[in-house]
Design an enzyme around this catalytic site. Structure first.
Site, short mmCIF file in Angstrom:
data_model
loop_
_atom_site.label_atom_id
_atom_site.label_comp_id
_atom_site.label_asym_id
_atom_site.label_seq_id
_atom_site.Cartn_x
_atom_site.Cartn_y
_atom_site.Cartn_z
CE LYS A 102 75.57 -16.01 -0.33
NZ LYS A 102 74.13 -16.27 -0.20
C1 E4P Z 1 72.09 -13.80 0.90
O1 E4P Z 1 73.21 -13.84 0.46
C2 E4P Z 1 71.64 -14.67 2.00
O2 E4P Z 1 71.96 -16.00 1.75
C3 E4P Z 1 70.17 -14.53 2.26
O3 E4P Z 1 69.80 -13.19 2.10
C4 E4P Z 1 69.79 -15.07 3.63
O4 E4P Z 1 68.49 -14.69 3.92
P1 E4P Z 1 67.66 -15.32 5.12
O5 E4P Z 1 68.24 -14.84 6.41
O6 E4P Z 1 66.27 -14.79 4.91
O7 E4P Z 1 67.74 -16.81 4.99
#
Ligand code: E4P
Length: 240
Positions: A85
């Site tokens: 990521k």
């Molecule tokens: C997924 O890949 C994201 O990192 C995650 O869903 C972010 O979620 P949030 O906006 O609730 O922190």
């Protein structure tokens, strides 16, 4: 259409994976912080990989592209199912370009809030582009429209990058994201569990089961057959 689980909690991942409808997992530093401290990051990710046996996104925290590439190489060496990521931005795009095109690693560009960011991620070679549905909505924009435009452009130009929708805050977000063209929605366990339940479903099953229980207890319905079984012995007199 695929569902990933958005957590690092091994019990949640094990439970949801046993349902057979989860095809991957996503983590980030905030998600990792929600687990009880004192664990080894590598061991936690390896435990998740052992259960999921599908793509698991692990996020880099370096802020320059060379640092991101170094961090990515370390994580990717742990397992073939690790997807790196990478945060959206010019440094992130440089890292994606290097990792996908020179190192043959899969990347997931994260924290995307707009269609034009998703387009850059795709053109840099990202395998996945993660649009943050809830955070886009927090800014007062129509998150479904961001997903819809991105999906339409990817389709029009035959782009292979998969759209992941993350930052899910309600069951309706999941439906809206898929209807808008998301390839994958990554869902926290709390919502996955809620998706399995509906008070009307439970009441209906309860109704059917109590009718069946009454029929069985009163003897109105038996499980065993009422017909005489035809066996070679019972047929022997016919042959004679
Ligand atoms: C997924 O890949 C994201 O990192 C995650 O869903 C972010 O979620 P949030 O906006 O609730 O922190």
């Amino acid at each position: 259409m695929q569902i990933f689980i958005d957590t690092a909690n091994v019990d949640e991942i094990r439970e949801a994976s046993s349902w057979g409808c989860v095809s991957g997992a996503t983590t980030n530093p905030k998600i990792m912080s929600q687990e009880e401290g004192g664990y080894s990051f590598r061991e936690k990710i390896e435990e998740i990989l052992e259960i999921v046996k599908n793509p698991v996104s692990v996020e880099v925290t370096a802020e320059d592209w060379k640092g991101m590439v170094e961090e990515a190489k370390e994580y990717a060496g742990w397992d073939k199912n690790i997807v790196i990521k990478i945060p959206m931005g010019s440094e992130g795009l440089k890292a994606v370009n290097a990792l996908e095109r020179e190192e043959n690693m899969r990347t997931n560009v994260t924290a995307i809030m707009a269609t034009n960011q998703a387009l850059l991620a795709a053109l840099s070679g990202a395998s996945y582009a993660s649009i943050f549905f809830g955070r886009v909505s927090d800014m007062g924009y129509d998150a479904a429209e961001v997903v819809r435009q991105t999906a339409e452009l990817f389709k029009l130009h035959q782009t292979e990058t998969k759209i992941i929708v993350g930052s899910v805050r309600s069951l309706m977000d999941i439906n809206r994201a898929f209807l808008a063209g998301a390839d994958i929605v990554t869902v926290p366990f709390k919502f996955l569990k809620m998706m399995t339940q509906n008070p009307k479903t439970e009441a209906t099953i309860q109704e059917f089961n109590s009718i069946w229980k009454e029929l069985r207890e009163s003897g109105a319905i038996k499980l065993e057959t009422t017909k005489q079984r035809v066996t070679p012995t019972s047929l022997s007199f016919v042959r004679r």
